[in-house]
Write an enzyme that holds these catalytic residues in place. Structure first.
Site, PDB file in Angstrom:
ATOM      1  CE  LYS A  61       0.132   1.207   4.644  1.00 54.14           C
ATOM      2  NZ  LYS A  61      -0.432   0.961   5.969  1.00 54.14           N
ATOM      3  CB  THR A  62       4.331   2.009   1.241  1.00 58.00           C
ATOM      4  OG1 THR A  62       3.545   1.605   2.738  1.00 58.00           O
ATOM      5  CG2 THR A  62       4.609   3.691   1.710  1.00 58.00           C
ATOM      6  CG  ASP A 248      -0.625   5.444   5.647  1.00 54.55           C
ATOM      7  OD1 ASP A 248      -1.160   4.265   5.105  1.00 54.55           O
ATOM      8  OD2 ASP A 248      -0.140   5.304   5.522  1.00 54.55           O
ATOM      9  CD  GLU A 249      -1.981   2.353   8.833  1.00 53.43           C
ATOM     10  OE1 GLU A 249      -2.783   1.536   8.876  1.00 53.43           O
ATOM     11  OE2 GLU A 249      -0.504   2.528   9.310  1.00 53.43           O
ATOM     12  CD  GLN A 279      -3.476  -4.167   9.031  1.00 53.52           C
ATOM     13  OE1 GLN A 279      -2.194  -4.083   9.454  1.00 53.52           O
ATOM     14  NE2 GLN A 279      -2.816  -4.243   7.016  1.00 53.52           N
ATOM     15  NE  ARG A 631       1.997  -6.322  10.971  1.00 49.93           N
ATOM     16  CZ  ARG A 631       2.135  -5.260   9.619  1.00 49.93           C
ATOM     17  NH1 ARG A 631       2.537  -4.531   9.184  1.00 49.93           N
ATOM     18  NH2 ARG A 631       0.452  -5.770   9.216  1.00 49.93           N
TER      19      ARG A 631
END
Length: 784
Positions: A61-62, A248-249, A279, A631
């Site tokens: 996504k980044t 973002d987020e 998340q 992660r």
DNA sequence: CATTAGAATAACACC
DNA sequence: TATTCTAATG
């Protein structure tokens, strides 16, 4: 004066657009699109109108986000200062800046409006501070100042602090601010629940903040929101400036942030939100998963793009994570997949207690480092331990210190939150702005100047009577002779010093030398030099580091601004280290090998979450588990302990329900050879011990987690053999192998009351009090 | 006013 | 357990 380059941003937009430069940019090739998968590409290319990018863990996504920024710039849709890109952490902002820079090469200086909600809000607020009654040089209070101020407010209202703990009130007000509720907007229903006192105190607190020309973190957002809501012209100005918005987020935005964004995007709807409802782990600080769930309603015609191809983890890791998160209801739903099928299964292991767990993980890390079992050696940088709560870190730190395993704690007690740093900063703050009463309070009697409560109250009273700040109040009081003997001289010296330093700041003297002078002349350095406690040298060291950190700034003001917002500490070290951090802190990161200790009921999922938020809380915990597992790129090891110390009391623990939710086909259950004497099927638990422990053990053995371990030949703690002397609940016998923090391993050769004769392997024979050693073969020493 | 002993209380963590 | 607050002492 702020260190931000705000003026550049504004001036650039004030200049009429230069079509030439747009065309020049548009003419360039688009290498940033190479290698994007179809979904990512769709998300990047849908530039106009609202876009919701549902990006699962590890789906790049980044990458998509940065490519989108590059695309906006390269196609000439936007100039760098016309893009507003919001992230949640400074770390994320930094990374994105870096990556945009890399994509764009020399073409673009950078995107000026890329930062956290708070950093961007500060920039805006400095420009319009007067609209909410602040001056543009307002100070930003951290949690510490906030609490102290709250205490004053409570005291001023002559309310029993027992009934209204300052911390609790601060939490309440924070929650209101997160929901964009100014004092006048707090719903009557909530106000009445607290006898309406809560809102009164809230209002009083806000007034105090204005008096102090200060804002807390919540205010940064809330003030900007208020400005946008009350001043249409200002809002429109920003709507014009920020032609494209990226967030973002998004799943972690709270109501205030949501409104903030919606106002800005209202005019053009060019908003691209990236998030993953699975998340969302910041519910406790006001994040609303609802924001992401109702995006399409808020922005009709929104294009929804799902990123589902995972580039990070193996099939087993992904499978396990999906299995766990499937237990949640009301998800937007995604199906993550990966081309990297197989890999190692997750490893699950139970331990007798927390120390044992730390010991095992330490050994495991060393084993990974060496390589083996056919896998190549791993760098310590590639491994991380993710805990639920920061106090769990301790066991690992202790253990790693004793075995000399280098580690770094991420997000632990931060540099800038340390006592000595905060004191020093308060001196700097006061020198920069003599109005900073909170800073004054903090340092006026540090080091001790004989100015205790009484003297300080007099200063307060004088200042209030004359409508002055505390520093001036103190000056007046001194002139009036209101301070008695010994304090007077010292206070005079303090004030004179402050005058000198303030003048130096005004003159623009070298700020590094000035900082040293301040710490020196104020006696602050001397105070720590005189301190004989073991931590004093470290504190002096930190002060030196603080002064060194000043080098990257032009002046003290800039530095203080930076520190208020960027409370993190990347000391740029290069040595290989294992990372230890909380699950929250791990969001957005990835490591080849991840350890997830402490999967026990009450700890993870955390009891508090479940008590406070019931099922919602549990689901958030489950998302936290999901974040943790995802992660890992290659290897994920989950562990739990049967006993753990809680507030110094031993408690028996049940394996977490999340352990049971791990799909069997993705999990290997381990039994560390040699660590458990009994092995599976070992005789009954402890022969005769206390009733609680028997009950606790029965629970453990009846829990699904243990049952499964048993079924698969898993670990089970050995029953401690009958022991000789029992000392404070700790039993040692002759010949026991023991471990001492300082001397290492040894064997017990004699027992004399609570003293043991131990033959240490390295350090030779010593007499040691029993409580300073632990048993080296795991199961024997645990008091229960 | 400072020091200290004993009691109370505490732990999700970002800006 | 470890820190922090309160009350009592010097």
């Amino acid at each position: 004066m702020s260190s931000f380059d705000e003026d550049d941003a504004f001036e650039a937009t004030a200049v009429p657009r230069v079509p030439l430069s747009r065309r020049a940019m548009a003419a360039r090739p688009a290498p940033y699109l190479d290698g994007l998968n179809p979904a990512q590409r769709a998300a990047v290319e849908a530039l106009d109108g609202p876009v919701l990018m549902l990006a699962g863990a590890g789906t790049g996504k980044t990458r998509a986000l940065t490519a989108r920024i590059a695309h906006l710039l390269m196609t000439g849709r936007a100039l760098p200062n016309e893009i507003l890109a919001v992230t949640f952490t400074n770390k994320a902002a930094r990374e994105m800046k870096e990556r945009v820079g890399r994509l764009m090469g020399e073409t673009v200086e950078g995107v000026p409006w890329l930062g956290t909600f708070h950093a961007i809000s500060v920039k805006i607020l400095r420009r319009h501070a007067e609209l909410v009654g602040l001056k543009s040089n307002f100070t930003i209070l951290d949690t510490d100042d906030q609490i102290r101020l709250m205490k004053q407010v409570i005291a001023a209202a002559s309310i029993d602090e027992k009934r209204w703990p300052s911390r609790q009130l601060a939490g309440l007000i924070d929650a209101w601010k997160n929901r964009a509720l100014t004092p006048d907007r707090v719903p009557a229903s909530e106000a009445s629940a607290f006898n309406s006192l809560g809102t009164e105190l809230y209002a009083a607190y806000q007034q105090r903040l204005l008096d102090l020309n200060a804002a807390d973190f919540g205010d940064l957002l809330l003030h900007v929101l208020t400005i946008f809501q009350k001043h249409q012209d200002v809002l429109e100005q920003y709507q014009r400036w920020f032609r494209y918005i990226l967030v973002d987020e998004y799943q972690d935005t709270n109501v205030a942030q949501y409104l903030w964004l919606r106002l800005l995007a209202q005019a053009h709807h060019n908003i691209c939100c990236v998030g993953d409802d699975d998340q969302s782990i910041y519910g406790w600080r006001g994040a609303e998963v609802g924001n992401i769930l109702r995006f399409e309603k808020d922005f009709p015609g929104a294009k929804v793009v799902r990123l589902e191809q995972n580039y990070r983890s193996t099939g087993h890791i992904l499978g396990a994570a999906s299995g766990v998160i499937a237990g949640n209801e009301g998800r937007l739903g995604k199906t993550l997949w990966t081309e990297a099928e197989g890999g190692e299964k997750l490893r699950l292991i139970g331990h007798w207690d927390g120390e044992e767990e730390a010991r095992w993980i330490g050994e495991e890390i060393e084993a990974l480092q060496r390589g083996g079992r056919g896998s190549p050696p791993k760098s310590l940088d590639d491994m991380a331990i993710l805990v639920r709560a920061s106090h769990q870190m301790r066991a690992f730190e202790d253990r790693f210190l004793t075995i000399g395993l280098p580690y770094r704690v991420i997000g632990g007690p931060r540099f800038y939150e340390r006592l000595e740093i905060r004191d020093a900063m308060a001196y700097f703050r006061l020198a920069v702005s003599p109005d900073d009463d909170l800073a004054f309070e903090r340092v006026v009697n540090t080091p001790k100047r004989g100015l205790g409560d009484k003297a300080q109250q007099k200063i307060q009273a004088t200042a209030r009577a004359h409508g002055l700040n505390l520093l001036e109040g103190a000056r007046v009081l001194l002139a009036e002779g209101g301070v008695s003997g010994k304090g007077a001289g010292q206070l005079r010296a303090f004030i004179e010093g402050m005058d000198r330093w303030h003048a130096a700041v005004a003159r623009g003297d070298n700020h590094i030398e000035l900082a040293e002078t301040i710490l020196d002349e104020s006696g602050y350095t001397a105070m720590w030099q005189a301190d004989k406690t073991p931590e004093a040298p470290g504190r002096l060291e930190n002060l030196k580091e603080l002064v060194k950190a000043l080098e990257s700034f032009d002046n003290l003001q800039g530095f203080l601004e930076h520190v208020a917002l960027i409370m993190d500490n990347d000391s740029g070290e290069t040595e290989e280290k294992v990372s230890i951090m909380t699950l929250h802190g791990a969001k957005g990161l990835e490591f080849p090998a991840i350890f997830l200790p402490g999967w026990e009921e009450g700890l993870f999922p955390s009891q508090r979450s479940m008590d406070e938020s019931g099922k919602k809380g549990l689901e958030e915990e489950r998302r936290l588990a999901y974040v943790g597992i995802t992660r890992a790129k290659e290897l994920c090891t989950i562990s739990f302990a049967a006993n753990r110390r809680v507030y110094g009391q031993w408690q028996s623990q049940l394996p977490s329900r999340f352990v049971d939710e791990l799909p069997e086909e993705h999990v290997d259950v381990l039994t560390p050879p040699g660590l458990y004497g009994g092995g599976f099927g070992a005789a009954a638990p402890v022969a005769e011990s206390t009733i609680e422990s028997r009950a606790a053990r029965a629970d453990v053995y009846n829990s699904p987690g243990w049952k499964r371990m048993q079924a698969q030949g898993g670990a089970r703690p050995a029953a401690p053999a009958a022991r000789g002397t029992v000392i404070e609940g700790t039993a040692f016998g002759l010949g026991d192998r023991v471990f001492h923090q300082k001397f290492g391993y040894g064997a017990v050769t004699a027992i004399d009351g609570d003293k043991l004769d131990i033959a240490f392997e390295k350090a030779g024979p010593k007499k040691i009090v029993a409580r300073f050693v632990t048993s080296a073969d795991s199961a024997a020493d645990i008091p229960f």
